[in-house]
Enzyme design. Structure first.
Site, short mmCIF file in Angstrom:
data_model
loop_
_atom_site.label_atom_id
_atom_site.label_comp_id
_atom_site.label_asym_id
_atom_site.label_seq_id
_atom_site.Cartn_x
_atom_site.Cartn_y
_atom_site.Cartn_z
N GLY A 31 35.03 42.12 63.11
CA GLY A 31 36.16 43.60 63.07
C GLY A 31 36.65 43.96 64.23
O GLY A 31 37.29 42.90 64.64
N ALA A 32 36.98 44.59 64.19
CA ALA A 32 38.48 44.49 65.11
C ALA A 32 39.65 43.67 64.73
O ALA A 32 39.64 42.75 65.35
CB ALA A 32 38.22 44.39 66.77
N HIS A 37 41.62 36.69 62.41
CA HIS A 37 40.63 36.34 61.73
C HIS A 37 41.43 36.53 59.91
O HIS A 37 40.39 35.55 58.89
CB HIS A 37 40.10 37.62 61.70
CG HIS A 37 39.20 38.24 62.79
ND1 HIS A 37 39.59 38.90 63.65
CD2 HIS A 37 38.04 38.15 63.72
CE1 HIS A 37 38.65 39.20 64.73
NE2 HIS A 37 37.85 38.72 64.59
N GLN A 155 31.71 27.95 70.75
CA GLN A 155 30.80 28.92 68.88
C GLN A 155 30.42 27.68 68.26
O GLN A 155 29.66 26.99 66.83
CB GLN A 155 30.52 29.18 69.20
CG GLN A 155 30.38 30.16 67.49
CD GLN A 155 30.87 32.30 67.53
OE1 GLN A 155 30.37 32.33 68.62
NE2 GLN A 155 31.83 32.16 67.00
#
Ligand code: AMP
Length: 288
Positions: A31-32, A37, A155
């Protein structure tokens, strides 16, 4: 746009879609949301019939409780942005329901030491938490393609390994870093920076670009030292690491190889906020 808050309601819907052989793109987030994104969702929308964005703040990947408590939550704005960008499906599971899902691995995968260097070294348990939640999300959503941002380069490597270890039938695509005009890599954590902090934080991109412009086969250690000094002179309180690594293994290098690309990775604190960034480069050939 449909918002699902339970695993079963999402899975019932996805079952219908997979029955129609729909290609499903998946973008997991905490989120945020920002343009970074949304750029992943753009890739997903172009390449799939349906795009799913999950919003779930995963406590098990925070090694620092105060970082978790301060993590920005902007749910209404996130839903507004996703709707505006024509996202098909938003998955917002509860912590309680996610905790009821238990897999044998509990995130304990053999990541060949990838979890003990760089982010793994400075955030003990972080990748275990990431693997634990991504295993759950991938098994729930069963996407055709998983979209990840290269801002979190390590990641990306860990999750590619996870997909191989779990033998999941999902393609992993990594997408370029979205930046502000100043060069600052977009991050949910930037919301906590003051205006001055945002300006100073762009020094990270400045030093990375400078390294890219000046790296030769034998000047890395000098560039590293001068870059750290520049960061500390521009509002940064601490540099967790600034390393040059092999692109495939993430082995930390002291000299840039003559022919291969390398990646420079950094994590540093400004206004008590930990920012990460990276840049791919190769040694410049000196000409007289
Ligand atoms: P997060 O919400 O921070 O867990 O990030 C969710 C996904 O968005 C991860 O795959 C991140 O690597 C990716 N992401 C975050 N920031 C950026 C950015 N500035 N550019 C591209 N992708 C990003």
């Amino acid at each position: 746009m449909i918002i699902f808050k339970t695993i079963s309601s999402l899975q019932n819907h996805l079952k219908l879609l997979s029955g129609q052989h729909a290609k499903i793109g998946f973008v997991p987030t905490m989120g945020a949301l920002h343009e970074g994104h949304l750029s992943l969702l753009e890739f997903s929308k172009k390449e799939n019939d349906v795009s799913v964005c999950s919003i779930f703040i995963n406590p098990s990947q925070f090694n620092n409780q105060s970082d978790l408590i301060k993590y920005p939550v902007t749910t209404e704005q996130d839903i507004f942005l996703l709707e505006k960008n024509s996202t098909d499906i938003v998955f917002m599971p509860s912590l309680e329901e996610m905790n009821t899902l238990k897999f044998h691995s509990k995130g304990d995968f053999n990541l060949d030491g990838m979890d003990n260097i760089l982010e793994g070294l400075h955030r003990p348990g972080h990748f275990k938490g990431v693997c634990e939640v991504v295993e759950k999300l991938l098994k729930i959503v069963q996407p055709t393609t998983l979209y990840l941002g290269e801002k979190d380069f390590q990641q990306c490597m860990v999750l590619k390994k996870l997909v191989r270890l779990l033998q999941l039938n999902v393609c992993v695509k990594t997408c370029p870093i979205s930046r502000a005009a100043s060069g600052l890599a977009l991050s949910s954590r930037n919301l906590r920076l003051s205006e001055k902090g945002k300006v100073q934080a762009a020094t990270i991109h400045k030093i990375l670009s400078n390294i890219k412009a000046h790296l030769t086969i034998n000047n890395w250690l000098q560039l590293k030292e001068s870059s750290i000094t520049e960061l500390l002179n521009n509002g940064f309180e601490h540099v967790d690491y600034l390393e040059m690594c092999d692109m495939e293994s993430l082995e930390i290098l002291n000299n840039a190889p003559e022919n291969n690309e390398v990646i420079i990775l950094i994590a540093a604190f400004i206004e008590n906020i930990r920012l990460i960034d990276n840049i791919k480069t190769s040694a410049n050939i000196l000409t007289n």
